[in-house]
Design a protein around this motif. Sequence first.
Motif, PDB file in Angstrom:
ATOM      1  N   PHE A 166       0.854  -1.187   0.000  1.00 52.40           N
ATOM      2  CA  PHE A 166       0.000   0.000   0.000  1.00 52.40           C
ATOM      3  C   PHE A 166       0.890   1.237   0.000  1.00 52.40           C
ATOM      4  CE2 PHE A 166      -0.315  -1.597   4.572  1.00 52.40           C
ATOM      5  CZ  PHE A 166       0.682  -0.777   5.096  1.00 52.40           C
ATOM      6  N   THR A 167       0.324   2.351  -0.384  1.00 55.23           N
ATOM      7  CA  THR A 167       1.024   3.632  -0.330  1.00 55.23           C
ATOM      8  C   THR A 167       1.017   4.149   1.104  1.00 55.23           C
ATOM      9  OG1 THR A 167       0.484   4.237  -2.607  1.00 55.23           O
ATOM     10  CG2 THR A 167       0.943   6.048  -1.087  1.00 55.23           C
ATOM     11  N   ILE A 168       2.147   4.663   1.576  1.00 57.89           N
ATOM     12  CA  ILE A 168       2.235   5.335   2.875  1.00 57.89           C
ATOM     13  C   ILE A 168       2.285   6.833   2.614  1.00 57.89           C
ATOM     14  CG2 ILE A 168       3.611   5.682   4.951  1.00 57.89           C
ATOM     15  CD1 ILE A 168       4.488   2.782   4.777  1.00 57.89           C
ATOM     16  N   LEU A 169       1.254   7.535   3.071  1.00 56.52           N
ATOM     17  CA  LEU A 169       1.039   8.934   2.706  1.00 56.52           C
ATOM     18  C   LEU A 169       1.121   9.824   3.948  1.00 56.52           C
ATOM     19  CD1 LEU A 169       0.144  10.807   0.296  1.00 56.52           C
ATOM     20  CD2 LEU A 169      -2.200  10.457   1.101  1.00 56.52           C
ATOM     21  N   ARG A 207      14.547  -2.353   8.052  1.00 58.06           N
ATOM     22  CA  ARG A 207      15.880  -2.950   7.895  1.00 58.06           C
ATOM     23  C   ARG A 207      16.363  -3.575   9.195  1.00 58.06           C
ATOM     24  NH1 ARG A 207      17.007   2.100   5.019  1.00 58.06           N
ATOM     25  NH2 ARG A 207      16.830   1.695   2.763  1.00 58.06           N
ATOM     26  N   ALA A 208      16.024  -2.920  10.311  1.00 60.37           N
ATOM     27  CA  ALA A 208      16.431  -3.468  11.607  1.00 60.37           C
ATOM     28  C   ALA A 208      15.651  -4.722  11.960  1.00 60.37           C
ATOM     29  CB  ALA A 208      16.240  -2.407  12.691  1.00 60.37           C
ATOM     30  N   ARG A 209      14.483  -4.876  11.376  1.00 59.74           N
ATOM     31  CA  ARG A 209      13.592  -6.002  11.693  1.00 59.74           C
ATOM     32  C   ARG A 209      13.772  -7.170  10.728  1.00 59.74           C
ATOM     33  NH1 ARG A 209       9.840  -6.430  16.139  1.00 59.74           N
ATOM     34  NH2 ARG A 209       8.055  -7.679  15.485  1.00 59.74           N
ATOM     35  N   ASP A 210      13.852  -6.833   9.414  1.00 65.79           N
ATOM     36  CA  ASP A 210      13.857  -7.883   8.387  1.00 65.79           C
ATOM     37  C   ASP A 210      14.409  -7.268   7.103  1.00 65.79           C
ATOM     38  OD1 ASP A 210      13.211  -9.620   6.277  1.00 65.79           O
ATOM     39  OD2 ASP A 210      11.358 -10.289   7.201  1.00 65.79           O
ATOM     40  N   ALA A 211      15.667  -7.529   6.806  1.00 67.91           N
ATOM     41  CA  ALA A 211      16.333  -6.905   5.656  1.00 67.91           C
ATOM     42  C   ALA A 211      15.631  -7.240   4.340  1.00 67.91           C
ATOM     43  CB  ALA A 211      17.790  -7.328   5.602  1.00 67.91           C
ATOM     44  N   GLY A 212      15.144  -8.476   4.226  1.00 66.45           N
ATOM     45  CA  GLY A 212      14.458  -8.863   2.996  1.00 66.45           C
ATOM     46  C   GLY A 212      13.167  -8.111   2.810  1.00 66.45           C
ATOM     47  N   LEU A 213      12.416  -7.951   3.883  1.00 65.26           N
ATOM     48  CA  LEU A 213      11.174  -7.183   3.817  1.00 65.26           C
ATOM     49  C   LEU A 213      11.470  -5.726   3.482  1.00 65.26           C
ATOM     50  CD1 LEU A 213       8.134  -6.794   4.249  1.00 65.26           C
ATOM     51  CD2 LEU A 213       8.602  -6.537   6.705  1.00 65.26           C
ATOM     52  N   ALA A 214      12.527  -5.187   4.074  1.00 67.27           N
ATOM     53  CA  ALA A 214      12.892  -3.799   3.795  1.00 67.27           C
ATOM     54  C   ALA A 214      13.180  -3.594   2.313  1.00 67.27           C
ATOM     55  CB  ALA A 214      14.095  -3.389   4.642  1.00 67.27           C
ATOM     56  N   GLN A 215      13.864  -4.550   1.705  1.00 67.52           N
ATOM     57  CA  GLN A 215      14.162  -4.444   0.270  1.00 67.52           C
ATOM     58  C   GLN A 215      12.870  -4.496  -0.549  1.00 67.52           C
ATOM     59  OE1 GLN A 215      17.078  -7.218  -1.167  1.00 67.52           O
ATOM     60  NE2 GLN A 215      16.786  -6.639  -3.324  1.00 67.52           N
ATOM     61  N   TRP A 216      11.951  -5.376  -0.162  1.00 73.20           N
ATOM     62  CA  TRP A 216      10.667  -5.473  -0.861  1.00 73.20           C
ATOM     63  C   TRP A 216       9.889  -4.156  -0.731  1.00 73.20           C
ATOM     64  CZ3 TRP A 216       5.557  -5.199   0.853  1.00 73.20           C
ATOM     65  CH2 TRP A 216       4.583  -5.637  -0.046  1.00 73.20           C
ATOM     66  N   MET A 217       9.905  -3.570   0.456  1.00 70.88           N
ATOM     67  CA  MET A 217       9.234  -2.282   0.660  1.00 70.88           C
ATOM     68  C   MET A 217       9.874  -1.195  -0.189  1.00 70.88           C
ATOM     69  SD  MET A 217       8.620  -2.406   4.812  1.00 70.88           S
ATOM     70  CE  MET A 217       8.313  -0.646   4.902  1.00 70.88           C
ATOM     71  N   GLU A 218      11.186  -1.186  -0.208  1.00 74.62           N
ATOM     72  CA  GLU A 218      11.909  -0.167  -0.983  1.00 74.62           C
ATOM     73  C   GLU A 218      11.545  -0.245  -2.459  1.00 74.62           C
ATOM     74  OE1 GLU A 218      16.475   1.597  -1.216  1.00 74.62           O
ATOM     75  OE2 GLU A 218      16.063  -0.304  -0.199  1.00 74.62           O
ATOM     76  N   GLU A 219      11.323  -1.452  -2.946  1.00 76.87           N
ATOM     77  CA  GLU A 219      11.031  -1.647  -4.368  1.00 76.87           C
ATOM     78  C   GLU A 219       9.554  -1.468  -4.708  1.00 76.87           C
ATOM     79  OE1 GLU A 219      12.459  -5.579  -4.976  1.00 76.87           O
ATOM     80  OE2 GLU A 219      14.596  -4.994  -5.003  1.00 76.87           O
ATOM     81  N   ASN A 220       8.650  -1.588  -3.711  1.00 78.09           N
ATOM     82  CA  ASN A 220       7.227  -1.643  -4.022  1.00 78.09           C
ATOM     83  C   ASN A 220       6.355  -0.578  -3.357  1.00 78.09           C
ATOM     84  OD1 ASN A 220       6.758  -4.366  -5.604  1.00 78.09           O
ATOM     85  ND2 ASN A 220       8.240  -4.839  -3.976  1.00 78.09           N
ATOM     86  N   VAL A 221       6.711  -0.148  -2.156  1.00 74.90           N
ATOM     87  CA  VAL A 221       5.887   0.824  -1.433  1.00 74.90           C
ATOM     88  C   VAL A 221       6.251   2.233  -1.882  1.00 74.90           C
ATOM     89  CG1 VAL A 221       5.284   1.752   0.845  1.00 74.90           C
ATOM     90  CG2 VAL A 221       5.691  -0.711   0.556  1.00 74.90           C
ATOM     91  N   THR A 222       5.256   3.075  -2.115  1.00 74.51           N
ATOM     92  CA  THR A 222       5.508   4.465  -2.480  1.00 74.51           C
ATOM     93  C   THR A 222       5.212   5.387  -1.299  1.00 74.51           C
ATOM     94  OG1 THR A 222       3.303   4.499  -3.502  1.00 74.51           O
ATOM     95  CG2 THR A 222       5.187   4.239  -4.964  1.00 74.51           C
ATOM     96  N   PHE A 223       5.948   6.505  -1.246  1.00 70.92           N
ATOM     97  CA  PHE A 223       5.846   7.473  -0.157  1.00 70.92           C
ATOM     98  C   PHE A 223       5.709   8.873  -0.754  1.00 70.92           C
ATOM     99  CE2 PHE A 223       8.268   3.855   1.380  1.00 70.92           C
ATOM    100  CZ  PHE A 223       7.830   3.646   2.673  1.00 70.92           C
ATOM    101  N   PRO A 224       4.531   9.244  -1.238  1.00 67.94           N
ATOM    102  CA  PRO A 224       4.378  10.565  -1.855  1.00 67.94           C
ATOM    103  C   PRO A 224       4.622  11.697  -0.853  1.00 67.94           C
ATOM    104  CG  PRO A 224       2.481   9.141  -2.308  1.00 67.94           C
ATOM    105  CD  PRO A 224       3.287   8.478  -1.237  1.00 67.94           C
TER     106      PRO A 224
END
Length: 493
Positions: free
Chosen positions: A185-188, A209-226
């Motif tokens: 989802f988008t974090i606005l 990143r402190a919790r789960d590096a793999g999840l952080a990478q997925w968020m970086e690639e997929n979640v948008t922060f307008p």
Amino acid sequence: MTPLNKTSLPHLPPEIVVPAYDRSKVTPGIAHISVGNFHRAHQAVYIDRVLARAGQEGWGLLGVGLMETPHEALKAQDMAAQDCLYSLTECAPDAPNLVRVIGSITEYMYAPADRAATIARLADPTIRIVSLTVTEGGYYVDENGVFPLDHPVIAEDLKRDVPHTVFGLLTEALRQRRESGAGPFTILSCDNLPQNGHVARAAFLGWARARDAGLAQWMEENVTFPCTMVDRITPAVHPEDVKRLDAESGLDDRIPVFCEDFIQWVVEDKFCAGRPELDAVGVQFTDNVEPYEAVKLHMLNASHSLLGLSGVLSGYRFVSEIMLDLNEVALVEQYLAFDAEPLLHAPPGMALREYGRRLLHRFRNKAISDQLLRIAFDSTSKLSMFIRSTAMGVIAHGRPVERIAFVVACYAEYLRGRDDKGTIYDVVEPHLTDEDRLKAASAHLEDALDMTAFAGWDLRESAIFVQRYLALRQSVRDRGTRATLAEVVSTGE
């Protein structure tokens, strides 16, 4: 008085504007974290408008209360009792008030009651946007863009199986969505922060990143922060305001809100899971929010900080009364004209001088009478957001430092909790450290320049600034804030 709920909604007097859509057909597509007065007078209003458009019924709001406080727990009860309905009184400076019932929030959850259930609800694929109003200091990101993993609140939350912070809740929801295939989802962010989308991104990815590096990478690639810019003056609502607003509307509303008639929302058009047709109801979408937010933060919000700090010290408590003080008005006019405007680049179609005149007109609106103590709240965070870049620009360009030195002196004196009349007031500074308090109270007045609020300002590097700050702060103590202010504005520049 008429109780406000879904049963009474069709029977309200015609002068009260009610939702122009069938709420029974609306489902949440947006979750909003921290449903304060501003959100209910701003983003919820735009969503209320958009829900009246055909095909938009999937974009209702799920409100989420985050803080574990009696006030927030009571709000959740009130929202449930009123089927998430509330009245909004819009106050124009030169026209009758308009009362409308906002119906865009159709579901409400109090996260402390069941955080696991809240996370599961956020993980539902129907939620495509999660918006936030968690205050300027609620992101913890420092002046270098670093999310502090060693902060006690963050460090403790990272140890929990079910996190409590907004970073933990949303990251855990995104983890569940990744595993279920529901997608991001988008974090606005809707807080008053320069480049608030970038700040939110740094905070959430830092936690992830402190919790789960793999999840952080997925968020970086997929979640948008307008990035966004929001604007609407919305005062706090005290018990006496509830009585006044209900008497005016004829409603028995436990959670009414009031605000000015002006409203603006500028948003970067970057949504990973779709968005409602907000552009059709007055929201400005752009590829670059920065010029809009710079003008708003460094003119409107900065002016509020000037008025809030000097006004509280002078014994004023409301913006409408401080605007009758010609020296306070002159302070704002001079700050805008000589300090802020020369350093700003206006977005297309905006005249900065006219924007400044409009601000003063808005501030004079007696109907909203915003509270100066509310404006002064968390100045430790606000000064960095609203004043810092102007202060550094003024010093770098060799401009007169009077107004900058005055607001810094007022902040340090404000922290003492006593105005010029000897009246004690509550100093609510959640991001002020114990070390900061010692520096503010130090007999060596220059020690206050090393407080957290001024980190990165390099104020001590300017001998002229330090000299004027020391002189003005001592003047506030010896002669009072009003007499000192008269000296500051007397030069005209």
